[in-house]
Design an enzyme around this catalytic site. Sequence first.
Site, PDB file in Angstrom:
ATOM      1  N   ARG A 158     -52.981   3.198 -32.076  1.00 56.98           N
ATOM      2  CA  ARG A 158     -52.648   1.928 -32.061  1.00 56.98           C
ATOM      3  C   ARG A 158     -53.446   1.437 -30.533  1.00 56.98           C
ATOM      4  NH1 ARG A 158     -46.401   2.193 -33.396  1.00 56.98           N
ATOM      5  NH2 ARG A 158     -47.014   4.162 -32.801  1.00 56.98           N
TER       6      ARG A 158
ATOM      7  N   ARG B  29     -57.833  16.990 -31.900  1.00 55.24           N
ATOM      8  CA  ARG B  29     -58.524  17.947 -32.609  1.00 55.24           C
ATOM      9  C   ARG B  29     -59.882  17.665 -33.032  1.00 55.24           C
ATOM     10  NH1 ARG B  29     -53.589  19.938 -36.168  1.00 55.24           N
ATOM     11  NH2 ARG B  29     -52.072  18.726 -34.692  1.00 55.24           N
TER      12      ARG B  29
ATOM     13  N   ARG C 103     -37.834  24.093 -40.962  1.00 59.86           N
ATOM     14  CA  ARG C 103     -39.306  24.106 -41.242  1.00 59.86           C
ATOM     15  C   ARG C 103     -39.808  25.450 -40.495  1.00 59.86           C
ATOM     16  NH1 ARG C 103     -43.519  21.101 -37.795  1.00 59.86           N
ATOM     17  NH2 ARG C 103     -45.268  21.254 -39.057  1.00 59.86           N
TER      18      ARG C 103
ATOM     19  N   LEU D 267     -52.138  10.941 -42.690  1.00 62.43           N
ATOM     20  CA  LEU D 267     -52.867  10.687 -41.413  1.00 62.43           C
ATOM     21  C   LEU D 267     -52.083  10.056 -40.360  1.00 62.43           C
ATOM     22  CD1 LEU D 267     -55.349   8.168 -43.437  1.00 62.43           C
ATOM     23  CD2 LEU D 267     -55.629  10.528 -43.042  1.00 62.43           C
TER      24      LEU D 267
ATOM     25  N   HIS E 239     -49.342  20.914 -43.619  1.00 62.89           N
ATOM     26  CA  HIS E 239     -48.345  19.792 -43.970  1.00 62.89           C
ATOM     27  C   HIS E 239     -47.980  19.904 -45.501  1.00 62.89           C
ATOM     28  CE1 HIS E 239     -51.110  17.328 -41.027  1.00 62.89           C
ATOM     29  NE2 HIS E 239     -50.140  17.556 -40.550  1.00 62.89           N
TER      30      HIS E 239
ATOM     31  N   ASN F 239     -36.466  21.522 -37.157  1.00 64.65           N
ATOM     32  CA  ASN F 239     -37.692  21.688 -37.161  1.00 64.65           C
ATOM     33  C   ASN F 239     -37.973  22.218 -35.671  1.00 64.65           C
ATOM     34  OD1 ASN F 239     -40.447  21.282 -36.673  1.00 64.65           O
ATOM     35  ND2 ASN F 239     -40.516  19.504 -37.891  1.00 64.65           N
TER      36      ASN F 239
ATOM     37  N   GLU G  97     -40.382  14.495 -44.792  1.00 62.31           N
ATOM     38  CA  GLU G  97     -40.486  15.846 -44.639  1.00 62.31           C
ATOM     39  C   GLU G  97     -38.828  16.754 -44.546  1.00 62.31           C
ATOM     40  OE1 GLU G  97     -43.852  15.700 -41.940  1.00 62.31           O
ATOM     41  OE2 GLU G  97     -44.433  17.807 -42.669  1.00 62.31           O
TER      42      GLU G  97
ATOM     43  N   GLU H 241     -49.205   5.360 -43.842  1.00 61.82           N
ATOM     44  CA  GLU H 241     -48.320   4.636 -44.572  1.00 61.82           C
ATOM     45  C   GLU H 241     -47.802   3.305 -43.718  1.00 61.82           C
ATOM     46  OE1 GLU H 241     -45.353   7.994 -44.056  1.00 61.82           O
ATOM     47  OE2 GLU H 241     -44.137   6.604 -42.883  1.00 61.82           O
TER      48      GLU H 241
END
Length: 396
Positions: free
Chosen positions: A284, A240, A90, A208, A179, A7, A384, A333
Amino acid sequence: MNILVINCGSSSLKYQVIDSETELVKAKGLCERIGIDGHFSYKPEGGIKEEADAPMPSHTEAVQMVLDALTNAKTGVLKSLDEIDAIGHRVVHGGEKFTGSVLITDEVIRGIEEESDLAPLHNPANIIGINACRQLMPNVPMVAVFDTAFHQSMPKKAYTYALPYEYYEKYKVRRYGFHGTSHSFVSRHGAELAHLDYGNSKIIVCHLGNGASVTAVKNGESIDTSMGLTPLEGLVMGTRTGDIDASVVEYLCKKEGLTVEEVLNIFNKKSGLAGVSGVSSDFRDLFSASEEGDERAGLALDMFFYRTAKYIGAYAAAMNGVDLICFTAGLGENSGPARARILDYLTFMGVKVDQEANMAASGVDARISADDSRVMVYAVPTNEELAIARETIALL
Ligand code: AMP
């Protein structure tokens, strides 16, 4: 078979070696600051992570360093490069040309180059990675897996922007979505976990993380997604804006004496959670700041949860119902509190949360809806790299 998954970003290269039979990661790592000075990391399965500053003038040196680490006599996980059976790359933007993964040929590389206008930061880096691997391993088959491909099933009404139609015809200005590898992997796996027939199901996937998007997956196909021509549209993200009135561009140009490029740079890199809170782009940090009474950190989080819930509502309407909602990526997750805040908006559609299961679920597949919830809800960690390895094997 051993699949090397690559990637490539403009100055970074993430890699994993995956055993396709066991689907276990044999080694993984990251090359950073390529073209600047260079930093390398490598971690074999069950072994100790190695890190070092190392000069990497280009991606070719970075790939060479990865191959040297993988075949190192002491800490390598491969005896020789002959043990790499295939490479999965990717690639960010496949435009309308690539509706699925493809074996890489000269023609495919030309095709990826042609889509570079649509992803000027990403596609050229992906091509550099592909060429570096080709140079060092000319006989190993390689596959390109596109972030946009899963969304090529969207109907015209979902992907067409309400602009003069000639801009679509001349320049292919439309919604593409990103994604895709994650949305495809998570929706399929979520359907398995929830015992749904993937080909006859209505699933909403919320990816997310620092970048964030929502996709409506109907009968196994993406029918709408929140990101657009570029990954700027849709949800509030780390830095963004997501959805915003395009008139703001002209207004800020005039008021602040900025160019369009400068305003778009602000939209992409200085907005979102970071821009609103003035604290951080990281969830966080925002949770901590908000708990300590920082109002703008709280506002940024409120905006994020609110917009995500609005998209879920919209996609439930787009599919005329929803069987399953899946949460994935860093926040989705791992964070029970974040999921609870979003799901609070959805009681009208019969969503009932199993609060205990939700708070306990972090980084594992878990059902977080109550038994009598009309819509099932799962946390499903995305993977991924594994999805790219599976695509690579499928094409071989
Ligand atoms: P990603 O881009 O998928 O790596 O996600 C990164 C984001 O997920 C960062 O903003 C992290 O703060 C957030 N994240 C990761 N783990 C947690 C967690 N346990 N609780 C809250 N946010 C988390």
